[in-house]
Design a protein around this motif. Structure first.
Motif, PDB file in Angstrom:
ATOM      1  N   GLY A  37       0.781  -1.224   0.000  1.00 37.76           N
ATOM      2  CA  GLY A  37       0.000   0.000   0.000  1.00 37.76           C
ATOM      3  C   GLY A  37       0.815   1.277   0.000  1.00 37.76           C
ATOM      4  O   GLY A  37       0.311   2.343   0.346  1.00 37.76           O
ATOM      5  N   ARG A  38       2.071   1.204  -0.395  1.00 31.61           N
ATOM      6  CA  ARG A  38       2.928   2.393  -0.389  1.00 31.61           C
ATOM      7  C   ARG A  38       2.938   3.111  -1.732  1.00 31.61           C
ATOM      8  O   ARG A  38       3.070   4.329  -1.791  1.00 31.61           O
ATOM      9  CB  ARG A  38       4.367   2.008  -0.026  1.00 31.61           C
ATOM     10  N   ARG A  39       2.822   2.336  -2.808  1.00 29.41           N
ATOM     11  CA  ARG A  39       2.892   2.922  -4.144  1.00 29.41           C
ATOM     12  C   ARG A  39       2.316   1.924  -5.137  1.00 29.41           C
ATOM     13  O   ARG A  39       2.141   0.737  -4.827  1.00 29.41           O
ATOM     14  CB  ARG A  39       4.341   3.251  -4.519  1.00 29.41           C
ATOM     15  N   HIS A  40       2.048   2.398  -6.330  1.00 35.04           N
ATOM     16  CA  HIS A  40       1.543   1.524  -7.377  1.00 35.04           C
ATOM     17  C   HIS A  40       2.699   0.784  -8.053  1.00 35.04           C
ATOM     18  O   HIS A  40       3.872   1.133  -7.886  1.00 35.04           O
ATOM     19  CB  HIS A  40       0.771   2.340  -8.410  1.00 35.04           C
ATOM     20  N   ALA A  41       2.355  -0.240  -8.826  1.00 36.96           N
ATOM     21  CA  ALA A  41       3.362  -0.960  -9.599  1.00 36.96           C
ATOM     22  C   ALA A  41       4.011  -0.001 -10.597  1.00 36.96           C
ATOM     23  O   ALA A  41       3.378   0.936 -11.083  1.00 36.96           O
ATOM     24  CB  ALA A  41       2.728  -2.136 -10.336  1.00 36.96           C
ATOM     25  N   ALA A  42       5.273  -0.268 -10.883  1.00 36.39           N
ATOM     26  CA  ALA A  42       6.023   0.604 -11.799  1.00 36.39           C
ATOM     27  C   ALA A  42       6.509  -0.204 -12.999  1.00 36.39           C
ATOM     28  O   ALA A  42       6.450  -1.442 -13.017  1.00 36.39           O
ATOM     29  CB  ALA A  42       7.210   1.233 -11.069  1.00 36.39           C
ATOM     30  N   ALA A  43       6.994   0.499 -13.990  1.00 38.34           N
ATOM     31  CA  ALA A  43       7.532  -0.149 -15.191  1.00 38.34           C
ATOM     32  C   ALA A  43       8.814  -0.901 -14.859  1.00 38.34           C
ATOM     33  O   ALA A  43       9.551  -0.528 -13.932  1.00 38.34           O
ATOM     34  CB  ALA A  43       7.802   0.896 -16.265  1.00 38.34           C
ATOM     35  N   ALA A  44       9.095  -1.942 -15.633  1.00 42.98           N
ATOM     36  CA  ALA A  44      10.244  -2.801 -15.359  1.00 42.98           C
ATOM     37  C   ALA A  44      11.561  -2.043 -15.389  1.00 42.98           C
ATOM     38  O   ALA A  44      12.449  -2.292 -14.562  1.00 42.98           O
ATOM     39  CB  ALA A  44      10.277  -3.963 -16.351  1.00 42.98           C
ATOM     40  N   ASP A  45      11.720  -1.115 -16.322  1.00 42.48           N
ATOM     41  CA  ASP A  45      12.999  -0.401 -16.401  1.00 42.48           C
ATOM     42  C   ASP A  45      13.240   0.437 -15.145  1.00 42.48           C
ATOM     43  O   ASP A  45      14.369   0.506 -14.633  1.00 42.48           O
ATOM     44  CB  ASP A  45      13.079   0.450 -17.667  1.00 42.48           C
ATOM     45  N   ALA A  46      12.177   1.050 -14.615  1.00 42.90           N
ATOM     46  CA  ALA A  46      12.325   1.842 -13.389  1.00 42.90           C
ATOM     47  C   ALA A  46      12.626   0.940 -12.190  1.00 42.90           C
ATOM     48  O   ALA A  46      13.429   1.294 -11.319  1.00 42.90           O
ATOM     49  CB  ALA A  46      11.059   2.652 -13.131  1.00 42.90           C
TER      50      ALA A  46
END
Length: 359
Positions: free
Chosen positions: A117-126
């Protein structure tokens, strides 16, 4: 050490992953079997996406039950605290007396992100950029204690030489770390960092920070091209390419015993599946496949994932490994005691001591 073909000896590792395993006893048995075959290390996967025992905790249980084999748990760098991750891996290195590794991975799904619950999923490169930053700060924290920082002088009451304790001040893209580690510098200095570099997003991190990179491709030409790419990448980051071991990842199904490999599984290369390359056949043809890839400079060795862990690992050790040992391509005993020694890697110098104590 050099193999009879003039190249370095093979490096071999195996996965201990078992479905629905909630008892460490079976993993202990498998690790001991792998150690009987003198394999470099065993791995145990972990992810927030499925239930199961904590990989690092299980390998901490295996550590006192084994004496030589390397122990590499997967510990994700996403949603976890870098300070705690490095301390846990360093602790495993102490518990195992210098046999720890760290399988670096990322968490990509929104479902995993919701667990925290801290942040949303991010892109693989990030995520892989962040993983590289975690690998970077982990090395700094491992070096924050010099090897002789502990004094333990009862007469003066001094436990630490504070001049040999260094403060890390690191600002990453998604986290910051302050202060030295709480764990003294471990036996290997830096536990061995392992990255699956099959995904292109992971290759930059592997080239820059990994001691071992795993690539899962079905043919020796593909493997050789990726090995060259990773070694060239390491050189661009100022590393000696020979400090990076590239292992071909292969799932093995040895259920057919001594039968020859099925078509498209043996001499022609493993069969590509949705889960990666798969070899299905006997231990003799598997030994030939491994030897031929090694001879072609396709890989420095193999990371093997048994389909049926107990059955396939036993056939691997008593069949394939024994044949490779007979051909002088793989060790018959451990010449050293640490995972770095098994892999032919040196113990890293402390970056702060080498720089005169300047972070």
């Amino acid at each position: 050490m050099t193999a009879r073909n003039g190249r370095g000896l093979l490096h071999l590792a195996a996965a201990l992953d078992q479905q629905a395993a909630y008892d460490a006893a079976s993993s202990v048995e498998l690790a001991r079997l792998a150690e009987y075959g003198a394999l470099d290390f065993v791995t145990l996967g972990d992810t927030f996406a499925r239930p199961g025992l904590d990989a690092l905790a299980v390998l901490s249980r295996i550590a006192p039950a084994t004496g030589r084999i390397g122990l590499v748990p997967t510990v994700t760098t996403t949603h976890t605290e870098p300070f705690h991750v490095q301390a846990a891996v360093a602790t495993l290195d102490w518990v195992s007396r210098g046999r720890a590794g760290w399988g670096i991975d990322v968490s990509t799904s929104e479902g995993e992100a919701r667990l925290f619950g801290r942040r949303h999923a991010a892109a693989a490169d990030a995520l892989w950029q962040e993983a590289g930053e975690v690998a970077d700060v982990a090395a700094r924290l491992w070096d924050s204690w010099e090897d002789d920082a502990e004094i333990r002088d009862e007469s003066t009451g001094r436990f630490i030489d504070r001049d040999k304790l260094h403060y890390v001040d690191f600002e990453g893209s998604a986290f910051s770390v302050r202060g030295p580690s709480i764990v003294p510098r471990s036996p290997q200095g830096h536990p061995v960092r392992v990255v699956d570099a099959t995904d292109r997003h992971a290759r930059r991190t592997a080239a820059r920070y990994a001691d071992v990179a795993v690539i899962r491709v079905a043919g020796p030409a593909q493997a050789r091209a990726l090995r060259i790419e990773l070694r060239d990448g390491a050189a661009e980051f100022g590393r000696n390419p020979d400090s990076l071991r590239v292992l071909a990842g292969l799932t093995v199904d040895l259920g057919d015993g001594e039968h020859a490999a099925e078509p498209s599984h043996g001499g022609g290369g493993p069969r590509q599946t949705a889960q990666g390359p798969l070899y299905r056949g006997g231990p003799v043809d598997l030994a030939e496949l491994i030897a031929s890839w090694h001879e072609a400079d396709a890989a420095d060795g193999f990371h093997l994932t048994p389909v049926e862990p107990r059955r396939d690992l036993e056939r691997l050790v008593n069949g394939t490994v024994a044949l490779l040992q007979h051909r002088g391509l793989f060790r018959t005993f451990y010449p050293g005691s640490t995972l770095r020694e098994h892999l032919g890697l040196g113990r890293p110098a402390n970056q702060y001591a080498a720089a005169g104590g300047t972070p």
